[in-house]
Design a protein around this motif. Structure first.
Motif, PDB file in Angstrom:
ATOM      1  N   ILE A  87       0.858  -1.213   0.097  1.00  0.00           N
ATOM      2  CA  ILE A  87      -0.083  -0.066   0.129  1.00  0.00           C
ATOM      3  C   ILE A  87       0.891   1.086  -0.079  1.00  0.00           C
ATOM      4  O   ILE A  87       0.551   2.147  -0.496  1.00  0.00           O
ATOM      5  CB  ILE A  87      -1.015  -0.087   1.174  1.00  0.00           C
ATOM      6  CG1 ILE A  87      -2.048   0.987   0.658  1.00  0.00           C
ATOM      7  CG2 ILE A  87      -0.255   0.308   2.543  1.00  0.00           C
ATOM      8  CD1 ILE A  87      -3.012   0.850   1.790  1.00  0.00           C
ATOM      9  N   ARG A  88       2.090   1.087   0.724  1.00  0.00           N
ATOM     10  CA  ARG A  88       2.775   2.289   0.428  1.00  0.00           C
ATOM     11  C   ARG A  88       3.257   2.453  -0.730  1.00  0.00           C
ATOM     12  O   ARG A  88       3.599   3.681  -1.154  1.00  0.00           O
ATOM     13  CB  ARG A  88       3.934   1.927   1.510  1.00  0.00           C
ATOM     14  CG  ARG A  88       5.222   3.079   1.562  1.00  0.00           C
ATOM     15  CD  ARG A  88       6.267   2.683   2.536  1.00  0.00           C
ATOM     16  NE  ARG A  88       7.405   3.835   2.586  1.00  0.00           N
ATOM     17  CZ  ARG A  88       8.139   3.933   3.712  1.00  0.00           C
ATOM     18  NH1 ARG A  88       8.090   3.410   4.737  1.00  0.00           N
ATOM     19  NH2 ARG A  88       9.119   4.871   3.351  1.00  0.00           N
ATOM     20  N   LEU A  89       3.919   1.560  -1.493  1.00  0.00           N
ATOM     21  CA  LEU A  89       4.530   1.680  -2.879  1.00  0.00           C
ATOM     22  C   LEU A  89       3.305   2.235  -3.871  1.00  0.00           C
ATOM     23  O   LEU A  89       3.420   3.144  -4.454  1.00  0.00           O
ATOM     24  CB  LEU A  89       4.869   0.391  -3.381  1.00  0.00           C
ATOM     25  CG  LEU A  89       5.472   0.353  -4.738  1.00  0.00           C
ATOM     26  CD1 LEU A  89       6.695   1.443  -4.931  1.00  0.00           C
ATOM     27  CD2 LEU A  89       5.772  -1.033  -5.341  1.00  0.00           C
ATOM     28  N   ALA A  90       2.104   1.587  -3.527  1.00  0.00           N
ATOM     29  CA  ALA A  90       0.892   2.044  -4.295  1.00  0.00           C
ATOM     30  C   ALA A  90       0.289   3.343  -4.360  1.00  0.00           C
ATOM     31  O   ALA A  90       0.160   4.299  -5.308  1.00  0.00           O
ATOM     32  CB  ALA A  90      -0.298   1.222  -4.462  1.00  0.00           C
ATOM     33  N   GLY A  91       0.649   3.757  -3.044  1.00  0.00           N
ATOM     34  CA  GLY A  91       0.083   5.118  -2.741  1.00  0.00           C
ATOM     35  C   GLY A  91       1.254   6.387  -2.580  1.00  0.00           C
ATOM     36  O   GLY A  91       0.743   7.518  -2.074  1.00  0.00           O
ATOM     37  N   CYS A  92       2.148   6.132  -3.417  1.00  0.00           N
ATOM     38  CA  CYS A  92       3.388   6.890  -2.943  1.00  0.00           C
ATOM     39  C   CYS A  92       2.958   8.477  -3.532  1.00  0.00           C
ATOM     40  O   CYS A  92       3.562   9.529  -3.275  1.00  0.00           O
ATOM     41  CB  CYS A  92       4.772   6.642  -3.599  1.00  0.00           C
ATOM     42  SG  CYS A  92       4.681   6.362  -5.544  1.00  0.00           S
ATOM     43  N   VAL A 115     -11.511   9.589 -10.988  1.00  0.00           N
ATOM     44  CA  VAL A 115     -10.079   9.774 -10.936  1.00  0.00           C
ATOM     45  C   VAL A 115      -9.364   8.981  -9.984  1.00  0.00           C
ATOM     46  O   VAL A 115      -9.767   8.459  -8.758  1.00  0.00           O
ATOM     47  CB  VAL A 115      -9.941  11.273 -10.548  1.00  0.00           C
ATOM     48  CG1 VAL A 115      -8.429  11.686 -10.518  1.00  0.00           C
ATOM     49  CG2 VAL A 115     -10.625  12.124 -11.378  1.00  0.00           C
ATOM     50  N   ASN A 116      -8.469   8.443 -10.667  1.00  0.00           N
ATOM     51  CA  ASN A 116      -7.365   7.566  -9.905  1.00  0.00           C
ATOM     52  C   ASN A 116      -6.281   8.302  -9.494  1.00  0.00           C
ATOM     53  O   ASN A 116      -5.483   8.697 -10.295  1.00  0.00           O
ATOM     54  CB  ASN A 116      -7.069   6.341 -10.794  1.00  0.00           C
ATOM     55  CG  ASN A 116      -8.094   5.562 -11.192  1.00  0.00           C
ATOM     56  OD1 ASN A 116      -8.583   4.657 -10.458  1.00  0.00           O
ATOM     57  ND2 ASN A 116      -8.540   5.396 -12.535  1.00  0.00           N
ATOM     58  N   LEU A 117      -6.154   8.337  -8.102  1.00  0.00           N
ATOM     59  CA  LEU A 117      -5.236   9.130  -7.155  1.00  0.00           C
ATOM     60  C   LEU A 117      -3.912   8.757  -7.291  1.00  0.00           C
ATOM     61  O   LEU A 117      -2.845   9.229  -6.962  1.00  0.00           O
ATOM     62  CB  LEU A 117      -5.718   9.575  -5.875  1.00  0.00           C
ATOM     63  CG  LEU A 117      -6.974  10.247  -5.648  1.00  0.00           C
ATOM     64  CD1 LEU A 117      -7.084  10.743  -4.618  1.00  0.00           C
ATOM     65  CD2 LEU A 117      -7.293  11.399  -6.853  1.00  0.00           C
ATOM     66  N   ASN A 118      -3.589   7.545  -7.989  1.00  0.00           N
ATOM     67  CA  ASN A 118      -2.442   6.817  -8.268  1.00  0.00           C
ATOM     68  C   ASN A 118      -2.368   5.949  -9.308  1.00  0.00           C
ATOM     69  O   ASN A 118      -3.398   5.642 -10.073  1.00  0.00           O
ATOM     70  CB  ASN A 118      -2.158   6.159  -6.933  1.00  0.00           C
ATOM     71  CG  ASN A 118      -3.065   4.675  -6.759  1.00  0.00           C
ATOM     72  OD1 ASN A 118      -4.071   4.979  -7.072  1.00  0.00           O
ATOM     73  ND2 ASN A 118      -2.354   3.634  -6.535  1.00  0.00           N
ATOM     74  N   PRO A 119      -1.111   5.796  -9.787  1.00  0.00           N
ATOM     75  CA  PRO A 119      -1.004   4.958 -11.036  1.00  0.00           C
ATOM     76  C   PRO A 119      -1.140   3.311 -10.666  1.00  0.00           C
ATOM     77  O   PRO A 119      -1.754   3.071  -9.718  1.00  0.00           O
ATOM     78  CB  PRO A 119       0.273   5.275 -11.739  1.00  0.00           C
ATOM     79  CG  PRO A 119       0.980   5.824 -10.475  1.00  0.00           C
ATOM     80  CD  PRO A 119       0.157   6.379  -9.608  1.00  0.00           C
ATOM     81  N   GLU A 120      -0.813   2.674 -11.589  1.00  0.00           N
ATOM     82  CA  GLU A 120      -0.699   1.123 -11.208  1.00  0.00           C
ATOM     83  C   GLU A 120      -0.358   0.786  -9.772  1.00  0.00           C
ATOM     84  O   GLU A 120       0.889   1.256  -9.314  1.00  0.00           O
ATOM     85  CB  GLU A 120       0.138   0.465 -12.309  1.00  0.00           C
ATOM     86  CG  GLU A 120       1.268   0.502 -12.391  1.00  0.00           C
ATOM     87  CD  GLU A 120       1.788   1.629 -13.460  1.00  0.00           C
ATOM     88  OE1 GLU A 120       2.895   1.657 -13.749  1.00  0.00           O
ATOM     89  OE2 GLU A 120       1.010   2.423 -13.784  1.00  0.00           O
ATOM     90  N   GLY A 121      -0.635  -0.301  -9.292  1.00  0.00           N
ATOM     91  CA  GLY A 121      -0.241  -0.810  -8.008  1.00  0.00           C
ATOM     92  C   GLY A 121      -1.070  -1.924  -7.633  1.00  0.00           C
ATOM     93  O   GLY A 121      -2.348  -1.939  -8.149  1.00  0.00           O
ATOM     94  N   PHE A 172      -2.971  -1.602  -4.751  1.00  0.00           N
ATOM     95  CA  PHE A 172      -4.064  -0.712  -4.292  1.00  0.00           C
ATOM     96  C   PHE A 172      -4.485   0.465  -5.219  1.00  0.00           C
ATOM     97  O   PHE A 172      -3.626   1.050  -5.681  1.00  0.00           O
ATOM     98  CB  PHE A 172      -3.938  -0.187  -3.085  1.00  0.00           C
ATOM     99  CG  PHE A 172      -3.821  -1.365  -1.909  1.00  0.00           C
ATOM    100  CD1 PHE A 172      -4.733  -1.894  -1.218  1.00  0.00           C
ATOM    101  CD2 PHE A 172      -2.622  -2.073  -1.680  1.00  0.00           C
ATOM    102  CE1 PHE A 172      -4.781  -2.750  -0.258  1.00  0.00           C
ATOM    103  CE2 PHE A 172      -2.610  -3.092  -0.763  1.00  0.00           C
ATOM    104  CZ  PHE A 172      -3.587  -3.537  -0.135  1.00  0.00           C
ATOM    105  N   ALA A 173      -6.047   0.862  -4.997  1.00  0.00           N
ATOM    106  CA  ALA A 173      -6.301   2.027  -5.799  1.00  0.00           C
ATOM    107  C   ALA A 173      -6.829   2.968  -4.772  1.00  0.00           C
ATOM    108  O   ALA A 173      -7.558   2.630  -4.014  1.00  0.00           O
ATOM    109  CB  ALA A 173      -7.380   1.434  -6.938  1.00  0.00           C
ATOM    110  N   PHE A 174      -6.311   4.082  -5.108  1.00  0.00           N
ATOM    111  CA  PHE A 174      -6.939   5.198  -4.364  1.00  0.00           C
ATOM    112  C   PHE A 174      -7.943   5.970  -5.393  1.00  0.00           C
ATOM    113  O   PHE A 174      -7.277   6.686  -6.182  1.00  0.00           O
ATOM    114  CB  PHE A 174      -5.993   6.055  -3.762  1.00  0.00           C
ATOM    115  CG  PHE A 174      -4.905   5.312  -2.925  1.00  0.00           C
ATOM    116  CD1 PHE A 174      -5.203   5.564  -1.433  1.00  0.00           C
ATOM    117  CD2 PHE A 174      -3.823   4.521  -3.578  1.00  0.00           C
ATOM    118  CE1 PHE A 174      -4.280   4.419  -0.701  1.00  0.00           C
ATOM    119  CE2 PHE A 174      -2.873   3.879  -2.632  1.00  0.00           C
ATOM    120  CZ  PHE A 174      -3.251   3.785  -1.416  1.00  0.00           C
TER     121      PHE A 174
END
Length: 377
Positions: free
Chosen positions: A31-36, A359-365, A367-369
């Protein structure tokens, strides 16, 4: 000075470990990597984020429409910025040191030890005591800190349904509900918490009707009210998502479960309590999680926990205030995701404000924000 943001949502686990070199569990690392990229949405123009390998197509798309003015640190010197992690711990400081930031720009051990103790769940006890003295109505009694088996037994003899919590934990982790866990297993886990963290926090279980938070920011000994957060959680207290709306509309929604005047009084009293207990020793965001209850004999408000860090509620509040159209509402959520998706599948953006769509607040990962909005018109 512009800030250099670090998204380290595993910080509460790092506080429990209290070491410089800390390795988070795999799920927390994911989740840390996905939400950077999340700090792009709650930071301010000129700030930078610590991230690697961001999808340039995603970044160019969202930056072209919303103009956040926030970029990755890149080759810039970290010493040109003020460090701003999701939350402070020795592990967070070490992340900045590894990036090349000078130690004299970072908090020393004494400061971090003080913040760690303020982040302990017992701080909520001090806050509730101040509320009891200042509010014209009753709220739930504070938690009990148990340090041995006898204190645990005494608490269970007085309360038929109990929630036990690790002193340093968040987002539903480290929480045990006696209504869901067999007594023997619960006793084993509580004793394990005492062995690892020195004590366990015990609370009477209530029938919850609403989850909300009061968002504040401490700066120079003063307290700024940033607004409200209205969210929902799972059975284990794990975070699911936030409602995106004006602060007044969120207050109206919360007031469907309580008295509005009492809610307003609670917000004011909490600001005074935070000013007395936390603000003299801490600069940064404070998220105060609350619930309302139902049923005869139950208090209207229960203070659940105090977070001396950024929270998903702050992300939701600031996204709405900065990037949502005035006549739009929506939902912000965090969900598992495996595939790469379009940054703006169906979004309608007008004047750098989201009117409707996703709107996706992060790119691929993993987890999706995600923000999903709709126009009220």
């Amino acid at each position: 000075m512009a800030r250099l943001h670090l998204f380290n949502p595993d910080n509460d686990i790092a506080l429990a470990r209290d070491v410089d070199n800390f390795t988070a569990p795999a799920a927390a690392r994911d989740i840390r990597l996905a939400g950077c990229t999340l700090p792009m949405w709650y930071g301010y123009p000129g700030d930078r984020i610590i991230a690697r390998g961001i999808n340039s197509r995603w970044y160019d798309c969202v930056e072209g429409l919303f103009s956040t003015g926030i970029d990755i640190i890149g080759d810039s010197s970290p010493d040109a910025f003020t460090p701003s992690p999701w939350g402070w711990s020795k592990a967070a400081r070490q992340d900045y040191i590894k990036l090349g930031m000078s130690r004299d720009k970072l908090p020393d051990d004494g400061t971090l030890d003080r913040l760690r103790m303020l982040s302990h769940r017992r701080t909520a006890i001090s806050i509730v005591r101040r509320l009891e003295a200042g509010l014209p109505f009753a709220i739930a009694t504070p938690a009990t800190e148990a340090r041995d088996e006898k204190e645990i037994i005494d608490f269970f003899e007085k309360n038929s349904a109990v929630i036990a919590k690790e002193p340093w934990s968040c987002s539903g982790r480290g929480i045990i509900d006696s209504r869901c866990v067999p007594p023997k297993r619960m006793a084993e886990r509580m004793n394990s918490i005492i062995r690892s963290q020195g004590s366990v926090m015990l609370e009477r279980a209530y029938d919850k009707t609403c989850d909300f938070a009061i968002l504040m920011y401490c700066s120079g000994g003063s307290v700024i009210n940033e607004g409200l957060s209205l969210f929902d959680t799972g059975v284990k207290g794990d975070y699911h998502g936030n409602i995106l709306d004006t602060d007044d509309n969120l207050a109206t929604r919360i007031a469907a479960h309580c008295d509005r005047n009492r809610l307003d009084n609670l917000v004011c009293a909490l600001a005074d309590a935070v000013a007395g207990v936390i603000a003299p020793y801490y600069d940064g965001p404070v998220g105060i999680d609350m619930i309302t209850t139902s049923g005869n004999g139950q208090p209207e408000f229960v203070l659940v926990e105090i977070n001396l860090r950024m929270t998903m509620g702050f992300v939701a509040r600031r996204f709405y205030d900065k990037y949502m159209a005035e006549d739009s509402t929506g939902r912000y959520s965090v969900t598992p995701r495996q595939s790469i998706v379009s940054p703006l599948p169906d979004a309608i953006v007008d004047g750098r404000r989201l009117v409707s769509g996703t709107v996706n607040l992060n790119p691929e990962g993993h987890f999706a924000f995600t923000v999903e909005a709709r126009s009220k018109n």
